[in-house]
Design a protein around this motif. Structure first.
Motif, PDB file in Angstrom:
ATOM      1  N   ALA A   1      11.867  52.296  62.724  1.00  0.00           N
ATOM      2  CA  ALA A   1      10.741  52.127  61.855  1.00  0.00           C
ATOM      3  C   ALA A   1       9.879  51.678  62.924  1.00  0.00           C
ATOM      4  CB  ALA A   1      10.759  51.319  60.762  1.00  0.00           C
ATOM      5  N   THR A   2      10.043  50.793  63.751  1.00  0.00           N
ATOM      6  CA  THR A   2       9.103  50.193  64.949  1.00  0.00           C
ATOM      7  C   THR A   2       8.558  51.391  65.919  1.00  0.00           C
ATOM      8  OG1 THR A   2      10.407  48.138  64.599  1.00  0.00           O
ATOM      9  CG2 THR A   2       8.692  48.242  66.431  1.00  0.00           C
ATOM     10  N   ASN A   3       9.498  52.161  66.284  1.00  0.00           N
ATOM     11  CA  ASN A   3       9.198  53.254  66.956  1.00  0.00           C
ATOM     12  C   ASN A   3       8.235  54.200  66.384  1.00  0.00           C
ATOM     13  OD1 ASN A   3      10.908  52.481  69.189  1.00  0.00           O
ATOM     14  ND2 ASN A   3      12.666  53.874  68.719  1.00  0.00           N
ATOM     15  N   LEU A   4       8.599  54.520  65.176  1.00  0.00           N
ATOM     16  CA  LEU A   4       7.514  55.512  64.610  1.00  0.00           C
ATOM     17  C   LEU A   4       6.252  54.939  64.320  1.00  0.00           C
ATOM     18  CD1 LEU A   4       9.796  56.502  61.442  1.00  0.00           C
ATOM     19  CD2 LEU A   4       9.067  57.972  63.438  1.00  0.00           C
ATOM     20  N   ALA A   5       6.073  53.493  64.205  1.00  0.00           N
ATOM     21  CA  ALA A   5       4.964  52.922  63.814  1.00  0.00           C
ATOM     22  C   ALA A   5       4.264  52.844  65.277  1.00  0.00           C
ATOM     23  CB  ALA A   5       4.813  51.497  63.371  1.00  0.00           C
ATOM     24  N   ALA A   6       4.968  52.868  66.331  1.00  0.00           N
ATOM     25  CA  ALA A   6       4.129  52.431  67.690  1.00  0.00           C
ATOM     26  C   ALA A   6       3.734  54.203  68.134  1.00  0.00           C
ATOM     27  CB  ALA A   6       5.221  52.047  68.731  1.00  0.00           C
ATOM     28  N   ARG A   7       4.628  54.865  67.519  1.00  0.00           N
ATOM     29  CA  ARG A   7       4.211  56.293  68.099  1.00  0.00           C
ATOM     30  C   ARG A   7       2.779  56.834  67.169  1.00  0.00           C
ATOM     31  NH1 ARG A   7       8.621  60.550  68.065  1.00  0.00           N
ATOM     32  NH2 ARG A   7       6.767  61.933  68.551  1.00  0.00           N
ATOM     33  N   LEU A   8       3.006  56.497  65.975  1.00  0.00           N
ATOM     34  CA  LEU A   8       1.530  56.844  65.089  1.00  0.00           C
ATOM     35  C   LEU A   8       0.395  56.104  65.615  1.00  0.00           C
ATOM     36  CD1 LEU A   8       0.613  58.052  62.591  1.00  0.00           C
ATOM     37  CD2 LEU A   8       0.998  55.779  61.460  1.00  0.00           C
ATOM     38  N   GLU A   9       0.555  54.981  66.214  1.00  0.00           N
ATOM     39  CA  GLU A   9      -0.506  54.180  66.862  1.00  0.00           C
ATOM     40  C   GLU A   9      -0.926  55.022  68.077  1.00  0.00           C
ATOM     41  OE1 GLU A   9      -1.625  50.722  65.467  1.00  0.00           O
ATOM     42  OE2 GLU A   9      -3.529  51.395  66.652  1.00  0.00           O
ATOM     43  N   SER A  10      -0.457  55.163  69.101  1.00  0.00           N
ATOM     44  CA  SER A  10      -0.515  55.716  70.231  1.00  0.00           C
ATOM     45  C   SER A  10      -1.089  57.053  69.986  1.00  0.00           C
ATOM     46  CB  SER A  10       0.537  55.586  71.252  1.00  0.00           C
ATOM     47  OG  SER A  10       1.639  56.504  70.914  1.00  0.00           O
ATOM     48  N   GLY A  11      -0.733  57.873  69.076  1.00  0.00           N
ATOM     49  CA  GLY A  11      -1.102  59.211  68.684  1.00  0.00           C
ATOM     50  C   GLY A  11      -2.238  59.144  68.034  1.00  0.00           C
ATOM     51  N   ALA A  12      -2.659  58.110  67.278  1.00  0.00           N
ATOM     52  CA  ALA A  12      -3.754  58.219  66.536  1.00  0.00           C
ATOM     53  C   ALA A  12      -5.006  57.924  67.482  1.00  0.00           C
ATOM     54  CB  ALA A  12      -4.126  57.100  65.424  1.00  0.00           C
ATOM     55  N   ALA A  13      -4.534  56.802  68.538  1.00  0.00           N
ATOM     56  CA  ALA A  13      -5.629  56.471  69.559  1.00  0.00           C
ATOM     57  C   ALA A  13      -6.006  57.682  70.526  1.00  0.00           C
ATOM     58  CB  ALA A  13      -5.052  55.271  70.479  1.00  0.00           C
ATOM     59  N   ALA A  14      -4.923  58.359  70.707  1.00  0.00           N
ATOM     60  CA  ALA A  14      -5.223  59.625  71.726  1.00  0.00           C
ATOM     61  C   ALA A  14      -6.173  60.712  70.886  1.00  0.00           C
ATOM     62  CB  ALA A  14      -3.845  60.401  72.026  1.00  0.00           C
ATOM     63  N   LEU A  15      -6.056  60.642  69.512  1.00  0.00           N
ATOM     64  CA  LEU A  15      -6.972  61.480  68.972  1.00  0.00           C
ATOM     65  C   LEU A  15      -8.225  61.009  68.382  1.00  0.00           C
ATOM     66  CD1 LEU A  15      -4.337  62.823  66.306  1.00  0.00           C
ATOM     67  CD2 LEU A  15      -5.410  64.012  67.985  1.00  0.00           C
ATOM     68  N   GLY A  16      -8.197  59.876  68.833  1.00  0.00           N
ATOM     69  CA  GLY A  16      -9.661  58.996  68.752  1.00  0.00           C
ATOM     70  C   GLY A  16      -9.919  58.734  67.370  1.00  0.00           C
ATOM     71  N   LEU A  17      -8.802  58.446  66.734  1.00  0.00           N
ATOM     72  CA  LEU A  17      -8.974  57.950  65.116  1.00  0.00           C
ATOM     73  C   LEU A  17      -8.545  56.083  65.137  1.00  0.00           C
ATOM     74  CD1 LEU A  17      -6.828  60.544  63.582  1.00  0.00           C
ATOM     75  CD2 LEU A  17      -9.245  60.612  63.776  1.00  0.00           C
ATOM     76  N   ALA A  18      -9.761  55.843  64.228  1.00  0.00           N
ATOM     77  CA  ALA A  18      -9.342  54.365  64.045  1.00  0.00           C
ATOM     78  C   ALA A  18      -8.813  54.260  62.791  1.00  0.00           C
ATOM     79  CB  ALA A  18     -10.743  53.719  64.334  1.00  0.00           C
ATOM     80  N   LEU A  19      -7.580  53.949  62.666  1.00  0.00           N
ATOM     81  CA  LEU A  19      -7.340  53.742  61.367  1.00  0.00           C
ATOM     82  C   LEU A  19      -7.005  52.274  60.943  1.00  0.00           C
ATOM     83  CD1 LEU A  19      -4.090  56.371  61.691  1.00  0.00           C
ATOM     84  CD2 LEU A  19      -6.197  56.807  60.659  1.00  0.00           C
ATOM     85  N   SER A  20      -7.136  52.218  59.579  1.00  0.00           N
ATOM     86  CA  SER A  20      -6.919  50.704  58.942  1.00  0.00           C
ATOM     87  C   SER A  20      -5.400  50.621  58.853  1.00  0.00           C
ATOM     88  CB  SER A  20      -7.687  50.458  57.923  1.00  0.00           C
ATOM     89  OG  SER A  20      -6.983  51.252  56.846  1.00  0.00           O
ATOM     90  N   ASP A  21      -5.114  49.008  58.963  1.00  0.00           N
ATOM     91  CA  ASP A  21      -3.576  48.816  58.833  1.00  0.00           C
ATOM     92  C   ASP A  21      -3.243  49.623  57.333  1.00  0.00           C
ATOM     93  OD1 ASP A  21      -3.687  47.241  60.585  1.00  0.00           O
ATOM     94  OD2 ASP A  21      -3.901  45.372  59.558  1.00  0.00           O
ATOM     95  N   THR A  22      -4.049  49.773  56.436  1.00  0.00           N
ATOM     96  CA  THR A  22      -3.546  50.254  54.934  1.00  0.00           C
ATOM     97  C   THR A  22      -3.300  51.797  55.376  1.00  0.00           C
ATOM     98  OG1 THR A  22      -5.098  48.918  53.607  1.00  0.00           O
ATOM     99  CG2 THR A  22      -4.379  50.768  52.706  1.00  0.00           C
ATOM    100  N   GLN A  23      -4.090  52.513  56.188  1.00  0.00           N
ATOM    101  CA  GLN A  23      -3.874  53.763  56.463  1.00  0.00           C
ATOM    102  C   GLN A  23      -2.577  53.990  57.106  1.00  0.00           C
ATOM    103  OE1 GLN A  23      -8.051  54.312  58.011  1.00  0.00           O
ATOM    104  NE2 GLN A  23      -8.516  55.792  56.248  1.00  0.00           N
ATOM    105  N   ARG A  24      -2.288  53.159  58.143  1.00  0.00           N
ATOM    106  CA  ARG A  24      -1.175  53.615  59.020  1.00  0.00           C
ATOM    107  C   ARG A  24       0.101  53.420  58.056  1.00  0.00           C
ATOM    108  NH1 ARG A  24      -3.855  50.805  63.221  1.00  0.00           N
ATOM    109  NH2 ARG A  24      -3.522  48.894  62.379  1.00  0.00           N
ATOM    110  N   THR A  25      -0.091  52.307  57.149  1.00  0.00           N
ATOM    111  CA  THR A  25       1.184  52.050  56.341  1.00  0.00           C
ATOM    112  C   THR A  25       1.391  53.475  55.391  1.00  0.00           C
ATOM    113  OG1 THR A  25       0.679  49.764  56.448  1.00  0.00           O
ATOM    114  CG2 THR A  25       1.996  50.635  54.378  1.00  0.00           C
ATOM    115  N   GLN A  26       0.202  53.905  54.786  1.00  0.00           N
ATOM    116  CA  GLN A  26       0.275  55.147  54.077  1.00  0.00           C
ATOM    117  C   GLN A  26       0.876  56.324  54.671  1.00  0.00           C
ATOM    118  OE1 GLN A  26      -4.062  54.921  52.888  1.00  0.00           O
ATOM    119  NE2 GLN A  26      -3.358  54.307  50.722  1.00  0.00           N
ATOM    120  N   LEU A  27       0.284  56.259  56.117  1.00  0.00           N
ATOM    121  CA  LEU A  27       1.050  57.710  56.656  1.00  0.00           C
ATOM    122  C   LEU A  27       2.382  57.504  57.080  1.00  0.00           C
ATOM    123  CD1 LEU A  27      -1.928  58.022  59.260  1.00  0.00           C
ATOM    124  CD2 LEU A  27      -1.347  59.713  57.494  1.00  0.00           C
TER     125      LEU A  27
END
Ligand SMILES: C[S@@+](CC[C@H](N)C(=O)[O-])C[C@H]1O[C@@H](n2cnc3c(N)ncnc32)[C@H](O)[C@@H]1O
Length: 225
Positions: free
Chosen positions: A7-33
Motif C-alpha cells: 500500500a505504501t508503494n502504491l501511494a508513493a507511485r501515485l504521488e510521483s505519477g501525479a507530480a509528473a502529470l503536474g496535478l496538485a491532489l489533496s490528501d482526500t483525492q489521493r485517498t479516494q484514488l
C-alpha cells in the motif's frame, strides 16, 4: 492481498505519477484514488470489471493513464462547472478518475452492462462523490445535453461520435482517449464532425503511445442541434 508495504508503494507511485502529470491532489483525492483502486480489485472478482488483476499494473495502466487527461481537460473547460458523459465507462475509466480529480465536473458514466453501472453507483456512495452517477443504458438512448463526452477503449471515432451525437451539447466537445494517432479513424468521421486537436499524452511509467482526440460538431450541425 494488499500488505502495508504494498500500500505504501502504491501511494508513493501515485504521488510521483501525479507530480509528473503536474496535478496538485489533496490528501482526500489521493485517498479516494487509492480507495477506488481497492474497490476495483475487490469487485473485479465478482463483477469482472477489468482484465488486469495486479494493483501495480492497475495503477499505471488505469489510474495514471486516466489521470493524464486531467490537465488537458481542465485547459478545455477552464475549470468551469460542466457536465461530462463518459461513454462505455466500464469500471469507471476515465469517468471516476475525473470525478475524483475535478470536483467541479458533474460526471455521468454510462454502460450497457448493468453490473458496471451499479459498480459506479457503489463507488459514488463509498467515496462520497455526489457528482458521480452510474447509468445503465446504451449511449444512443441518451439526450443530455452534456458539455463534454469522453471515451477510452470504446469504439472507432466514427461510431463514438455517431452514437453520442444526440447527447453532446451544440457547443460541446468530444474527448477520445486513443493509443497511436488514429489517422484512418479521423478520416472516417462524419462530415458533421470535425477534429480540432490531437494531443499527445505521456503516462508516467507507461512505455506506450497515447493521445487524445478532440472533436466537435461542425457549425452547420451545431445550428440544428
Ligand atoms: C473495452 S470497455 C472499456 C471500459 C473503460 N472505458 C476502460 O477504459 O477500461 C468498453 C465498454 O463499453 C460498453 N459499451 C459497449 N457499447 C456501448 C453502448 N452502445 N453504450 C454504452 N456502453 C457501451 C461495454 O459494456 C464495455 O464496458
Amino acid at each position: 492481498m494488499t500488505t502495508a508495504v504494498h500500500a505504501t508503494n502504491l501511494a508513493a507511485r501515485l504521488e510521483s505519477g501525479a507530480a509528473a502529470l503536474g496535478l496538485a491532489l489533496s490528501d482526500t483525492q489521493r485517498t479516494q484514488l487509492l480507495d477506488y483502486l481497492a474497490l476495483v480489485q475487490k469487485w473485479n472478482k465478482v463483477y469482472n470489471l477489468t482484465a488486469l488483476r495486479d494493483a501495480e499494473e492497475m495503477l499505471t495502466h488505469h489510474l495514471l493513464d486516466s489521470m493524464a487527461v486531467i490537465a488537458p481537460l481542465r485547459r478545455q473547460t477552464q475549470g468551469q462547472p460542466v457536465r461530462l458523459l463518459d461513454v462505455g465507462s466500464g469500471a469507471g475509466l476515465p469517468g471516476v478518475v475525473i470525478a475524483i480529480c475535478c470536483p467541479e465536473i458533474d460526471v455521468t458514466c454510462v454502460d450497457t452492462v448493468a453490473k458496471k453501472a451499479t459498480f459506479i453507483q457503489q463507488v459514488a456512495i463509498a467515496l462520497k462523490l455526489p457528482h458521480l452517477h452510474g447509468v445503465h443504458a446504451r449511449v444512443e438512448s441518451l439526450s443530455g445535453p452534456f458539455d463534454v463526452v469522453s471515451s477510452r477503449a470504446f469504439a472507432s471515432l466514427a461510431d463514438f461520435t455517431a452514437w453520442s451525437f444526440g447527447a453532446l451539447a451544440a457547443q460541446g466537445v468530444w474527448m477520445a482517449m486513443k493509443g497511436r494517432h488514429p489517422v484512418d479513424e479521423i478520416a472516417a468521421v462524419s462530415p458533421e464532425v470535425e477534429v480540432f486537436h490531437v494531443e499527445p499524452l505521456t503516462v508516467p511509467g507507461l512505455d506506450a503511445e497515447r493521445c487524445m482526440v478532440w472533436l466537435r460538431k461542425k457549425a452547420a450541425a451545431r445550428a440544428f442541434a
